[in-house]
Design an enzyme around this catalytic site. Structure first.
Site, PDB file in Angstrom:
ATOM      1  N   LYS A 275       0.837  -1.201   0.000  1.00 61.41           N
ATOM      2  CA  LYS A 275       0.000   0.000   0.000  1.00 61.41           C
ATOM      3  C   LYS A 275       0.873   1.253   0.000  1.00 61.41           C
ATOM      4  CE  LYS A 275      -2.068  -1.196   3.753  1.00 61.41           C
ATOM      5  NZ  LYS A 275      -2.972  -1.403   4.911  1.00 61.41           N
TER       6      LYS A 275
ATOM      7  N   THR B 125      -7.827   9.946   8.245  1.00 61.64           N
ATOM      8  CA  THR B 125      -7.379   8.671   7.666  1.00 61.64           C
ATOM      9  C   THR B 125      -7.448   7.523   8.673  1.00 61.64           C
ATOM     10  OG1 THR B 125      -5.096   9.255   8.249  1.00 61.64           O
ATOM     11  CG2 THR B 125      -5.848   9.814   6.022  1.00 61.64           C
TER      12      THR B 125
ATOM     13  N   GLY C 179      -8.350   4.344  10.295  1.00 58.10           N
ATOM     14  CA  GLY C 179      -9.001   3.119   9.854  1.00 58.10           C
ATOM     15  C   GLY C 179      -8.884   2.802   8.383  1.00 58.10           C
ATOM     16  N   THR C 180      -8.023   3.501   7.655  1.00 54.95           N
ATOM     17  CA  THR C 180      -7.919   3.243   6.212  1.00 54.95           C
ATOM     18  C   THR C 180      -7.433   1.823   5.917  1.00 54.95           C
ATOM     19  OG1 THR C 180      -5.747   4.318   6.270  1.00 54.95           O
ATOM     20  CG2 THR C 180      -7.587   5.633   5.470  1.00 54.95           C
ATOM     21  N   GLY C 181      -6.410   1.372   6.648  1.00 59.12           N
ATOM     22  CA  GLY C 181      -5.885   0.036   6.398  1.00 59.12           C
ATOM     23  C   GLY C 181      -6.883  -1.053   6.743  1.00 59.12           C
ATOM     24  N   CYS C 182      -7.570  -0.898   7.872  1.00 61.17           N
ATOM     25  CA  CYS C 182      -8.601  -1.859   8.270  1.00 61.17           C
ATOM     26  C   CYS C 182      -9.700  -1.919   7.212  1.00 61.17           C
ATOM     27  CB  CYS C 182      -9.216  -1.455   9.601  1.00 61.17           C
ATOM     28  SG  CYS C 182      -8.059  -1.250  10.957  1.00 61.17           S
TER      29      CYS C 182
END
Length: 276
Positions: free
Chosen positions: A181, A213, A215-218
């Protein structure tokens, strides 16, 4: 004649709880729901956190993690699994054993190490356990650039060539596919690279400058799991998830949540944001 009942797509998230609702279990369940998938959960840790940071972490006992997994998998026809925060080696071992015990498949592993606020979420001793036990079970791992570097013990990738090279090295650790990512990168585009044994796919999107941003990865990893649960192939699930998270980030500033790093807008396609 009655129409046949179609099987409901079900995904389970195995992750930590975010008391402010922007990341972790809460973000995963919101994502599943927004994308038309029934979500179940196995909670690995409780966090006291908000948009400004994490103030406390309470780990769930490893045996209770296993009991949650047994309850979910023995009853629900789980099609895909998303794994997030696992802070201790004991938790990682319990999850690996549960996945093996129930023959779980379509596993998306998000190697969560640091929160958006900068709080450390993974013990140093747990990194080796993650690499040894869960990476080989994962159909896809979704590290951001600092997480990929930490898994490899290397410097953070500074360009796409370095991202590709690190993705290849992560494949050699046992993962079946790697989504590198690029959100921590720079430039007008945020570029992710899907690296598989068959090659690399480039997924660019316009970079939206926002502090919201959380929680973007979750959200991205659970969106991929949602696609897999609905029967999409990996490449299609990743592409759809990239479109979804890009829209959620673009709409994030329309929410008025907290005083720090606010969440992305999981339901941007369903209910409108506040006026800007």
């Amino acid at each position: 004649m009655a129409e046949p009942i179609l099987s409901t797509p079900i995904a389970v998230t195995i992750a930590g709880s975010d008391s402010s609702g922007g990341a972790g279990i809460q973000a995963d369940l919101k994502t599943f729901s927004a994308l038309g998938v029934y979500g179940a959960s196995v909670i690995t840790a409780l966090t006291a956190q908000n948009t400004q940071g994490v103030s406390a972490i309470h780990d769930v006992p490893a045996d209770f993690i296993g009991q949650q997994m047994d309850a979910v998998f023995s009853d629900l026809a789980v099609r895909a699994v998303k794994i997030g925060m696992l802070s201790r080696p004991q938790s990682i071992a319990a999850v690996a054993q549960g996945l093996e015990r129930h023959g779980a498949s379509l596993i998306v592993l998000d190697p969560v190490m640091v929160a958006a606020s900068g709080a450390r979420l993974l013990e140093d001793a747990a990194v080796d356990s993650l690499k040894a036990l869960l990476l080989p079970m994962a159909d896809l791992i979704t590290p951001n650039l600092p997480e990929a570097a930490a898994l490899l013990g290397e410097a953070v990738a500074a360009d796409e060539a370095a991202m590709h090279a690190q993705g290849e090295r992560l494949l050699r650790l046992g993962a079946k596919a790697v989504l590198m990512k690029g959100g921590h990168g720079t430039g007008a585009e945020s570029v992710d690279l899907l690296v598989t044994p068959r090659g690399v796919s480039r997924l660019p999107a316009a970079r939206h400058v926002t502090r919201n941003t959380h929680g973007t990865g979750c959200t991205l990893s659970s969106a991929i799991a949602a696609g897999l649960a609905k029967g999409r192939d990996l490449a299609g699930s990743v592409a759809d998830a990239k479109t979804y998270i890009t829209g959620a980030i673009a709409a994030a500033d329309g929410l008025d949540i907290g005083h720090g790093h606010g969440p992305v807008h999981h339901f941007y396609a369903i209910w409108p944001t506040l006026p800007l």
